[in-house]
Motif scaffolding. Structure first.
Motif, PDB file in Angstrom:
ATOM      1  N   ARG A  40      59.026  25.947   5.297  1.00 25.76           N
ATOM      2  CA  ARG A  40      59.558  25.535   6.418  1.00 25.76           C
ATOM      3  C   ARG A  40      59.307  27.109   6.621  1.00 25.76           C
ATOM      4  O   ARG A  40      60.556  27.578   5.986  1.00 25.76           O
ATOM      5  N   GLY A  75      64.114   8.172  -0.749  1.00 29.52           N
ATOM      6  CA  GLY A  75      64.994   8.668  -0.352  1.00 29.52           C
ATOM      7  C   GLY A  75      65.922   8.391  -0.275  1.00 29.52           C
ATOM      8  O   GLY A  75      66.398   7.247  -1.298  1.00 29.52           O
ATOM      9  N   CYS A 111      68.799  14.113  -1.122  1.00 34.37           N
ATOM     10  CA  CYS A 111      67.650  14.592  -0.331  1.00 34.37           C
ATOM     11  C   CYS A 111      68.417  14.027   1.051  1.00 34.37           C
ATOM     12  O   CYS A 111      66.746  14.338   1.837  1.00 34.37           O
ATOM     13  N   LYS A 112      68.855  13.123   0.932  1.00 38.08           N
ATOM     14  CA  LYS A 112      69.385  13.071   2.635  1.00 38.08           C
ATOM     15  C   LYS A 112      68.520  12.611   3.205  1.00 38.08           C
ATOM     16  O   LYS A 112      68.163  11.739   4.131  1.00 38.08           O
ATOM     17  N   HIS A 113      67.769  11.266   1.822  1.00 37.17           N
ATOM     18  CA  HIS A 113      67.174  10.624   2.836  1.00 37.17           C
ATOM     19  C   HIS A 113      66.101  10.581   3.376  1.00 37.17           C
ATOM     20  O   HIS A 113      65.362   9.760   4.300  1.00 37.17           O
ATOM     21  N   THR A 114      65.343  12.017   3.247  1.00 36.46           N
ATOM     22  CA  THR A 114      64.209  12.443   3.820  1.00 36.46           C
ATOM     23  C   THR A 114      63.088  12.438   3.461  1.00 36.46           C
ATOM     24  O   THR A 114      62.118  12.316   2.882  1.00 36.46           O
ATOM     25  N   GLY A 115      63.270  12.549   1.490  1.00 33.95           N
ATOM     26  CA  GLY A 115      62.471  12.761   0.056  1.00 33.95           C
ATOM     27  C   GLY A 115      62.242  14.030   0.062  1.00 33.95           C
ATOM     28  O   GLY A 115      61.323  14.418  -1.188  1.00 33.95           O
ATOM     29  N   TRP A 116      62.410  15.061   1.063  1.00 38.65           N
ATOM     30  CA  TRP A 116      62.546  16.610   0.628  1.00 38.65           C
ATOM     31  C   TRP A 116      63.503  17.293  -0.077  1.00 38.65           C
ATOM     32  O   TRP A 116      65.093  16.532   0.756  1.00 38.65           O
ATOM     33  N   ASP A 166      60.193  23.536   0.016  1.00 40.87           N
ATOM     34  CA  ASP A 166      60.968  22.277  -0.596  1.00 40.87           C
ATOM     35  C   ASP A 166      59.912  21.499  -1.369  1.00 40.87           C
ATOM     36  O   ASP A 166      58.866  21.890  -1.592  1.00 40.87           O
ATOM     37  N   SER A 213      59.801  17.083  -3.464  1.00 44.06           N
ATOM     38  CA  SER A 213      59.486  16.216  -3.189  1.00 44.06           C
ATOM     39  C   SER A 213      60.736  15.798  -3.887  1.00 44.06           C
ATOM     40  O   SER A 213      60.746  15.789  -5.413  1.00 44.06           O
ATOM     41  N   CYS A 214      61.885  14.817  -3.281  1.00 50.51           N
ATOM     42  CA  CYS A 214      63.008  14.909  -3.842  1.00 50.51           C
ATOM     43  C   CYS A 214      62.620  14.396  -5.643  1.00 50.51           C
ATOM     44  O   CYS A 214      62.199  12.946  -5.449  1.00 50.51           O
TER      45      CYS A 214
END
Length: 342
Positions: free
Chosen positions: A245, A269, A273-278, A259, A261-262
């Protein structure tokens, strides 16, 4: 002479009849007969009163008394020890208690793994002081005077005018390397850093970083991306997903955050990962020309890239640790989980 010999015979008879019921009694025998102020010492002091023609005979008698007393004391001591061992019911044939084997701290394990990966890519290890001056920590890294990181809310200052502080990143080590070496430069800089932050499950007033620097001719952003792709695959496995990013750092241009993947929820999520998956694991970019020029490196001839990551974050994803504070609490229950990770 005859009186002394008679006295020696009496001492020998008394010692022969002596018995010891415990260790204290055996020690009392030693003190009475063999101590520095004991009977044997007193008898030996009579040598000066013995006529010269009898000294040889007297000496032999005293030596016999000494040997007898020493044997008697050894017998008393051994007899007591054997009775004590028998009464304790100790089985000396049983195996001993197991010895607990320690392990390296999870942050040390992670640090060594990171260093090992980058060493395979030709990076050398560089270290620097925890207490830094303002120039190496901020000025050389192209941070302006009014940058928020210089504020007392973010930085632990030890002295001002001149400013000395606890380093806020290991970029100061990169500065010292560029100050003393000429390109090509390829180093990684692990170490502890300090920031004035509220301690929580996601933040601490100290943590650990590994920063990397590569400067040479024709170094491109593609080199940076491929280096970091290799690192992530080696650290987390081939199935990990990666994204870059665009971002901003004063010491790199262009800049990017990386980033993955979590690894906690496998991208589904979660709180980590704050429910972003990353999850962001590092910042990176091409070294800013101003930074190169600060150290007399020709920015028209040389280019370079730099990156930095938190070891705690990497260990969190690698070992699924959900609280940053666990690393510094010395809880043996937590540390024992890494016994096999030597």
């Amino acid at each position: 002479m005859d009186n002394i010999l008679t006295q020696i015979a009496q001492y020998k008879q008394e010692a022969s009849a002596f018995t010891a019921a415990n260790a204290e009694a055996a020690e009392n025998f030693r003190i009475k007969y063999l101590g520095t102020k004991g009977i044997l010492k007193s008898v030996m002091g009579e040598m000066k009163n013995v006529p010269n023609e009898n000294k040889k005979q007297f000496g032999q008698t005293v030596n016999e008394l000494k040997s007898f007393l020493e044997r008697k004391h050894a017998e008393l001591k051994a007899a007591f020890e054997s009775r004590e061992t028998a009464s304790s019911g100790m089985d000396l044939s049983l195996p001993g208690d197991p010895v607990s084997v320690g392990t390296r701290h999870p942050l040390t394990i992670t640090r060594n793994r990171i260093v090992s990966i980058f060493k395979r890519l030709g990076f050398a290890l560089a270290e620097g002081p925890d207490i830094e001056d303002d120039w190496h920590n901020f000025g050389a890294m192209n941070l302006p005077e009014d940058h928020p990181a210089r504020d007392m809310q973010d930085t632990f200052y030890i002295n001002q005018n001149p400013s000395w502080l606890l380093r806020t990143h290991t970029s100061s080590v990169q500065a010292r390397v560029m100050e003393t070496q000429k390109p090509p430069i390829r180093v990684i800089c692990p170490g502890r850093v300090y920031r004035n932050e509220t301690i929580s499950a996601r933040a601490h007033c100290f943590f650990h970083q590994v920063e990397g620097l590569y400067i040479d001719e024709n170094v491109s952003f593609a080199d940076l991306k491929q280096t970091l792709y290799f690192f992530v695959k080696e650290m987390f496995g081939n199935d990990v997903k990666v994204r870059f990013r665009p971002s901003y750092f004063p010491f790199t241009e262009p800049s990017a955050e990386m980033d993955i993947s979590c690894r906690i929820c496998e991208g589904e999520g979660c709180n980590v990962c704050k429910h972003t998956g990353w999850v962001e694991i590092l910042g990176s970019g091409m070294v800013h020309p101003n930074v190169l020029e600060n150290f007399g490196i020709d920015s028209n001839k040389y280019t370079g890239y730099a990156f930095g990551m938190g070891i705690e974050r990497i260990a969190q994803l690698k070992y699924r640790v959900n609280d940053l504070r666990l690393y510094s609490q010395n809880d043996v229950r937590f540390l024992k989980q890494f016994t096999g990770a030597l």
